[in-house]
Write an enzyme that holds these catalytic residues in place. Structure first.
Site, PDB file in Angstrom:
ATOM      1  N   ASP A  70       0.849  -1.201   0.000  1.00  0.00           N
ATOM      2  CA  ASP A  70       0.000   0.000   0.000  1.00  0.00           C
ATOM      3  C   ASP A  70       0.879   1.244   0.000  1.00  0.00           C
ATOM      4  OD1 ASP A  70       0.725  -0.050   2.741  1.00  0.00           O
ATOM      5  OD2 ASP A  70      -1.223   0.737   3.369  1.00  0.00           O
ATOM      6  N   TYR A  72       2.917   4.786   0.674  1.00  0.00           N
ATOM      7  CA  TYR A  72       3.543   5.431   1.832  1.00  0.00           C
ATOM      8  C   TYR A  72       2.512   6.353   2.485  1.00  0.00           C
ATOM      9  CZ  TYR A  72       8.027   3.999  -0.241  1.00  0.00           C
ATOM     10  OH  TYR A  72       9.078   3.291  -0.765  1.00  0.00           O
ATOM     11  N   PHE A  83       6.949   2.012  -4.173  1.00  0.00           N
ATOM     12  CA  PHE A  83       8.337   2.201  -3.729  1.00  0.00           C
ATOM     13  C   PHE A  83       8.901   3.591  -4.050  1.00  0.00           C
ATOM     14  CE2 PHE A  83       8.160  -2.485  -4.013  1.00  0.00           C
ATOM     15  CZ  PHE A  83       8.547  -2.799  -2.719  1.00  0.00           C
ATOM     16  N   HIS A 193      11.110  -9.458   0.850  1.00  0.00           N
ATOM     17  CA  HIS A 193      10.862  -8.025   0.685  1.00  0.00           C
ATOM     18  C   HIS A 193      12.140  -7.232   0.972  1.00  0.00           C
ATOM     19  CE1 HIS A 193       8.969  -4.085   1.336  1.00  0.00           C
ATOM     20  NE2 HIS A 193       7.961  -4.570   0.634  1.00  0.00           N
TER      21      HIS A 193
END
Length: 229
Positions: A70, A72, A83, A193
């Site tokens: 989701d 920031y 990202f 991740h």
């Protein structure tokens, strides 16, 4: 039918392929929810940026898909590409780890001193979150409201209609979201991740960026210039 104002940032080529989703009841409920949230709270990214990922390249020009979770949830960070953060916001920790991996994987890559990944997106790297909005300072606050269903439809369209895409699935969440990808038509690269909690357990050294380019070349596609940021 979905509110035209909310969808104003949705690029035409993408819209024509995905418009069937806009007419489904869940999508209308989702937009009503987001609209109400914006009325009562601060929501990221701004409405005009929710669909930035459709604006960077045509739906049929996608080559690489990176799936995030989701947006920031801090001020001025989210702008519709997973990202990525707009300048002059400093790159968050997961992106810093992506840059570290790039520096060791891609010849000539140096830290760009910013976190804006638009340069990748314009080349056909789809930076796609599973949830497209979030309430300020509350991670996952817009989870399970309908975005996941919509993003599943986007991934399904890409899987069914294109050939030789490279999907980068980092972490259990992205891997679960990518379960329906047709692996006979597409390439799937999986790793943990890039967050500080897990990057040292196999993200560093995964060489996904160079591997993606090798796979694109084998499919007769132009590789991504990862240094072009």
């Amino acid at each position: 039918m979905a509110d035209a104002q909310t969808l104003r940032g949705f690029r035409k080529g993408w819209r024509s392929e995905l418009s069937a989703e806009f007419r489904k009841p869940y999508f209308e409920q989702l937009l009503n929810f987001v609209s109400e949230e914006r009325r009562r709270h601060t929501v990221y990214p701004p409405a005009k940026d929710v669909f930035t990922w459709t604006q960077m390249c045509d739906i049929r020009d996608v080559k690489v898909v990176i799936l995030g979770q989701d947006p920031y949830h801090g001020p001025n960070q989210a702008h519709g590409l997973c990202f990525s953060v707009k300048r002059p916001v400093p790159p968050p920790p997961s992106l810093e780890n992506m840059y570290k991996e790039l520096a060791s994987d891609i010849k000539g890559f140096t830290h760009p001193r910013h976190g804006d990944l638009t340069g990748w997106a314009r080349q056909g790297v789809l930076l796609l979150n599973a949830v497209l909005t979030v309430r300020e300072h509350q991670a996952n606050s817009h989870k399970d409201k309908g975005w996941e269903t919509f993003i599943d439809a986007v991934v399904q369209w890409l899987s069914n209609n294109l050939e030789g895409l490279v999907f980068m699935l980092w972490g259990a969440y992205a891997q679960k979201k990518g379960a329906a990808i047709n692996r006979k038509r597409h390439h799937v690269l999986q790793a943990v991740h890039p967050s500080p909690q897990s990057a040292h357990r196999g993200f560093f050294g995964c060489k996904h960026f160079s591997k993606a380019n090798e796979l694109l070349k084998k499919s007769g596609k132009t590789p991504i210039d990862w240094t072009a940021l």
